[in-house]
Design a protein around this motif. Sequence first.
Motif, short mmCIF file in Angstrom:
data_model
loop_
_atom_site.label_atom_id
_atom_site.label_comp_id
_atom_site.label_asym_id
_atom_site.label_seq_id
_atom_site.Cartn_x
_atom_site.Cartn_y
_atom_site.Cartn_z
N ALA A 1 9.21 -5.78 -5.19
CA ALA A 1 8.05 -6.66 -5.35
C ALA A 1 7.24 -6.61 -4.06
O ALA A 1 7.80 -6.66 -2.97
N ILE A 2 5.91 -6.49 -4.21
CA ILE A 2 5.02 -6.40 -3.06
C ILE A 2 3.99 -7.52 -3.14
O ILE A 2 3.30 -7.65 -4.16
N PRO A 3 3.84 -8.32 -2.10
CA PRO A 3 2.82 -9.38 -2.13
C PRO A 3 1.44 -8.82 -1.85
O PRO A 3 1.29 -7.67 -1.41
N ALA A 4 0.40 -9.61 -2.10
CA ALA A 4 -0.95 -9.22 -1.73
C ALA A 4 -1.01 -8.99 -0.23
O ALA A 4 -0.50 -9.80 0.55
N GLY A 5 -1.59 -7.86 0.16
CA GLY A 5 -1.65 -7.52 1.58
C GLY A 5 -0.34 -6.99 2.13
O GLY A 5 -0.20 -6.84 3.34
N GLY A 6 0.60 -6.68 1.25
CA GLY A 6 1.91 -6.16 1.68
C GLY A 6 2.08 -4.70 1.33
O GLY A 6 1.31 -4.12 0.55
N ALA A 7 3.09 -4.07 1.92
CA ALA A 7 3.32 -2.63 1.72
C ALA A 7 4.80 -2.36 1.49
O ALA A 7 5.67 -3.03 2.06
N LEU A 8 5.05 -1.37 0.65
CA LEU A 8 6.38 -0.78 0.50
C LEU A 8 6.25 0.69 0.83
O LEU A 8 5.47 1.41 0.20
#
Length: 480
Positions: free
Chosen positions: A28-35
């Motif tokens: 799961a990736i939040p807004a403004g997040g990166a995997l």
Amino acid sequence: MTQAALSVDGLTIRDRQGGAVVAEISFAIPAGGALTVIGETGSGKSLIAQSLLGLLPPTMHAAGRISIAGAAAIDAADRRRLAALWRRQLMLIPQEPVAALDPVMRVRRQMALADLDDARIDSALAAVDLGPAAGDAFGFELSGGMAQRVVVATALGTGAPIVVADEPTKCLDPDRAGQVIGLLRRLLAEGRSLVVITHDRRVAEAMPGQLAVLDGGRFVEQDDNRRVLAAPRSVFAREWLAADPARWTPCARDCDMAANALSAHALAFAWPGRAPLFRDLDLHLPRGGVLGLRGPSGCGKTTLGNVLLGLIRPTAGSVEWAGTDIVAAPAALRTLRRRYQKLGQEPGSAFLPDMPFSRQFAALRRVLPGLDLRRDLPPLLESLKLRVALLERRPGEVSGGEAQRLAIARILLLAPDAIVADEPTSRLDPVVQRETARVLRRCVDERGIALLLISHDQALLAAIADRTLDLGSFAGRMLS
């Protein structure tokens, strides 16, 4: 709890035989997040990226659930619903940018198809150091690095909240790679979310958020980026970090420059109506030696390789194969062609798309009637870390890195005098990159092959090449 911009639950991808190539992937990736995802070449990283957009090859089948911004989950097998999210919700920076661009359509027109107006196109191109001339160019006129920057610019301009970047710095020189990393970080600052697949340690180190390690089709490690890089728990992550080309032992071989398989004198080339890409260039490629070729993206490295292989006629100068000037005597190309081979940037284009590799390798017997594939091919594949079972697949059913190593194997079976290798390890993870580079170097040393190695990776050139030529010092005005 913060709502995820993108969540994936239990993603499993199976091949035509029903075997799980990727199994039970969740994140799961939040807004403004990166995997950021790293893993061995052929482990399924690009398949994960393709599955998010419904772009898996027809012989691959996905299961699992994909949800965007908390909306109702989409079945990973529903390619039509996933495709409906393109540009509006999801944007892909593909691993093969040249294949993603129409070669006979101008760049500006192709970017407009992604719903970009002229102002946004100009702004996006400028952000990757490409001017109006690049926008007016056709796809076939772009170098690999320039094509890469065009697809990055297109993703930058669309405004899609989720960007899936598959090897976004491949084929870029260090300065351009740093620029793309900066643009990816800018997307995060704007609140957009990223899935980044990479072999590039600089990208892995620069991306915040989560780092996942894919091994054997599964995430064997998934944690904060800094924690994984500082103290990796998985065997692959430790090997991946240790295989950085900067840590390789440099080659100390000193070649006899008088024994040349290929040479060029006073060489120049310019596309019609443009300033020269290079001029007054002398080059000597010795038997049993490696000459590295570097230079900024778009300076003409790939074009020079094609000129040296007789695929493009130079504007001026000579190219000699085994003492024969193929510019003055082009008829020599036919008799000498097999001995001078190209390993290109786009391995998929080296193979027929609808034919299994086994049949394409068997076709080599028409060129070398005495070739014994049952004897010679398996040990060569093993040295390149390739499974023999891959021979029964078609080009669209293997990763870019596997296709590249199969292309290397086919060339080596032809016993060439010289190879022009254009970014031959750009699609390989560091571990396989190191092994593949060692195979090429061993073939150079043991078989007396001459190798021109084109690369943006200065650490790789320092470790493998005997000498290095910077094409930038011979260049005229670049397209960019």
